[in-house]
Design an enzyme around this catalytic site. Sequence first.
Site, PDB file in Angstrom:
ATOM      1  N   ARG A 173       0.915  -1.303  -0.277  1.00  0.00           N
ATOM      2  CA  ARG A 173       0.277  -0.125   0.111  1.00  0.00           C
ATOM      3  C   ARG A 173       0.802   1.496  -0.074  1.00  0.00           C
ATOM      4  NH1 ARG A 173      -1.959  -3.543  -1.120  1.00  0.00           N
ATOM      5  NH2 ARG A 173      -3.916  -4.505  -0.347  1.00  0.00           N
ATOM      6  N   SER A 223     -11.203  -0.102   3.321  1.00  0.00           N
ATOM      7  CA  SER A 223     -10.482  -1.495   4.247  1.00  0.00           C
ATOM      8  C   SER A 223     -10.121  -0.051   5.465  1.00  0.00           C
ATOM      9  CB  SER A 223      -9.590  -2.020   3.283  1.00  0.00           C
ATOM     10  OG  SER A 223      -8.901  -2.887   4.788  1.00  0.00           O
ATOM     11  N   GLU A 293      -4.338   1.658   6.796  1.00  0.00           N
ATOM     12  CA  GLU A 293      -4.738   2.243   5.669  1.00  0.00           C
ATOM     13  C   GLU A 293      -5.633   3.276   4.815  1.00  0.00           C
ATOM     14  OE1 GLU A 293      -6.302  -0.494   2.035  1.00  0.00           O
ATOM     15  OE2 GLU A 293      -5.362  -1.442   3.293  1.00  0.00           O
TER      16      GLU A 293
END
Length: 301
Positions: A173, A223, A293
């Site tokens: 990420r 998420s 995230e």
Amino acid sequence: MSVREKMLEILEGIDIRFKEPLHSYSYTKVGGEPDYLVFPRNRCELARLKRFSNQEHIPWMVLGNASNIIVRDGGIRGFVILCDKLNNVSVDGYTIEAEAGANLIETTRIALRHSLTGFEFACGIPGSVGGAVFMNAGAYGGEIAHILQSCKVLTKDGEIETLSAKDLAFGYRHSAIQESGSVVLSAKFALAPGTHQVIKQEMDRLTHLRELKQPLEYPSCGSVFKRPVGHFAGQLISEAGLKGYRIGGVEVSEKHAGFMINVADGTAKDYEDLIESVIEKVKEHSGVTLEREVRILGESK
């Protein structure tokens, strides 16, 4: 001449909106007003905006299509740029080139129509191509790093550069763009020839999994947490007894504890408070510190 008057003169023709709340555009349905919300139609307009912001020392921020972010209730200072209109996608042999504002899911469908394989993992990831490159978006064992050939960026100095996948130093990420101050303009993806039916079956399978496991019927930021080494964030949250845990109008999804959903006119502060509380409670229960995230941007109200 005021900054606003100068802006309207120098940036004439560009769609600039004043004091328009971001909650109408974000996936979370929260977010205060930026000073200037801008919808550029092409790279030329984006470059003009960058030059003006540099000359006038006005902050600027590109949000893609505002999927994996939370904008605080006080909004964002300076220019906020939504790239929805920079959405051209072209196919050349086994390569797809997509502008930053192209919808990621629609881009995977274009790959399917041309029987190109490699993009299936992204068939249910909401967001833009630019945001996907920025975050190295991924799911079900695949990620952007696996298929990106190169991308064009607008640097913080207003120059256009072409970067290779290696230049982007992809991680989980993460891409080097996050520290560079550059903005993704377009990306080229190297795919492989496949069988239309096989590709469609895989995309249908992954879409079904998402519908089963994720609370797609509610506004959310996707998420919330990165995957901790050796663990799954949703499982840790569930084991801490936090499914259904709620602060204000935002709660931990009963369907998938890795998601936080806006169930009752929640605010960005509700999201932020819930995230911090979940991090604290999971740490107490399992000893694991969750890392966000989702990006949280802007000013508190």
